[in-house]
Design an enzyme around this catalytic site. Structure first.
Site, PDB file in Angstrom:
ATOM      1  CB  ALA A 132      30.237 -18.226  -4.551  1.00  0.00           C
ATOM      2  N   GLY A 140      26.125 -21.649  -4.710  1.00  0.00           N
ATOM      3  CA  GLY A 140      25.363 -20.426  -4.943  1.00  0.00           C
ATOM      4  C   GLY A 140      24.400 -20.533  -6.119  1.00  0.00           C
ATOM      5  CD  GLU A 165      23.723 -20.879  -1.158  1.00  0.00           C
ATOM      6  OE1 GLU A 165      24.674 -20.408  -1.833  1.00  0.00           O
ATOM      7  OE2 GLU A 165      23.735 -20.927   0.077  1.00  0.00           O
ATOM      8  CD  GLU A 181      27.828 -24.312  -0.935  1.00  0.00           C
ATOM      9  OE1 GLU A 181      27.402 -25.479  -0.812  1.00  0.00           O
ATOM     10  OE2 GLU A 181      27.155 -23.390  -1.435  1.00  0.00           O
TER      11      GLU A 181
END
Ligand code: CAA
Length: 261
Positions: free
Chosen positions: A69, A112, A115, A135
């Site tokens: 992200a 992300g 993910e 993260e």
């Protein structure tokens, strides 16, 4: 065809049967900002609706599939901002695509990025790929399924280790652990993913979609319910012309001529 700021979209393989989406935000290592993810959802939906496309490949650059992200976008974001827009909820759009989606991961698939790869149906890795859920290093936790899908993919101990240390794993480890299904030389990876898409494209598109739905239900249902659901979907294929054609072609020792009906 629509044009995108953060993606390249192409049709490859025999008769353009494989949609290829290349994440293209090189200056930020394909950090998955909201605008990029909105484009990705839109490109995937367009390819999903295209009757000539049988499978979709998502890839990035040699250096990064996606580095997660967008940390610069998130830096000053408050809890209330997350709540108001249900931040990252729209990433789930990838899991709503009914055609097979193959991730071809070269370079970093972090946070992300990992993910998104795990939301795809099949993950192929380049030899230099790196996977991680870092993260924790920046004071947060995975927010788009990392703790859930990674645990299902590699088991508790390995998922815990990755999420709690934030350390990356190599393509070799990802392959040994079952996070990816095979490893390829970086310059061959996308072609291999397209070849895999072409192989799937030889089958009935409707049956492929039903099969994907059945496999994915295993993540949501108990074994008993899952087997029951699978059985009904299996029965449902008997309502399709392609089921009859497939079996008749076998009996007549010829190739099936599927019509996606
Ligand atoms: N968000 C925003 N920008 C990012 C980014 C990210 N996730 N990752 C890299 N970039 C930017 C860098 O800020 C840098 O920009 P500038 O040139 O403007 O400084 C540019 O991309 C190149 O990055 P680096 O200079 O850091 O490249 P490197 O080769 O030295 O390191 C890396 C590569 C190890 C991948 C490193 O960039 C890195 O650690 N990135 C962050 C990885 C990360 O923490 N991801 C998780 C994000 S949180 C998340 O994803 C939440 C969720 O679950 C959805």
């Amino acid at each position: 065809a629509p044009s995108y700021d953060y993606l390249l979209v192409d049709k490859r393989g025999e008769s353009g049967c494989v949609g290829l989406v290349t994440l293209n935000r090189p200056k930020a290592l394909n950090a998955l900002s909201d605008p990029l993810m909105i484009e990705l959802n839109s490109a995937l939906q367009t390819l999903d609706a295209d009757p000539t496309v049988a499978a979709i490949v998502i890839t990035g650059s040699d250096k990064a599939f996606a580095a997660g992200a967008d940390i610069k976008q998130m830096e000053d974001q408050q809890f209330v901002d997350c709540l108001k827009v249900n931040f990252l909820d729209h990433w789930n759009g990838i899991t709503k695509i009914r055609k097979p989606v193959i991730a071809a991961v070269n370079g970093y698939a972090l946070g992300g990025g990992c993910e998104v790869a795990m939301m795809c149906d099949i993950v192929l890795a380049g030899e230099k790929a790196k996977f991680g859920q870092p993260e924790i290093i920046i004071g947060t936790i995975p927010g788009s399924g990392g703790t859930q899908r990674l645990t299902k993919a590699v088991g508790k101990s390995r998922a815990m280790q990755m999420c709690l240390t934030g350390d990356m794993i190599t393509a070799q480890q990802a392959n040994d652990w079952g996070l990816v299904s095979s490893i390829h030389p970086p310059d061959k990876l996308v072609d291999e993913a397209i070849k895999l898409g072409e192989r799937i494209a030889t089958h009935s598109k409707v049956v492929v979609a039903v099969c994907k739905e059945a496999v994915n239900s295993s993540f949501e249902l108990s074994l008993g319910e899952g087997v029951k659901f699978e059985k009904r979907l299996f029965h449902a294929t008997f309502a399709l012309n392609d089921r009859k054609e497939g079996m008749t072609a076998f009996v007549q020792k010829r190739k099936p001529n599927f019509t996606d009906t």
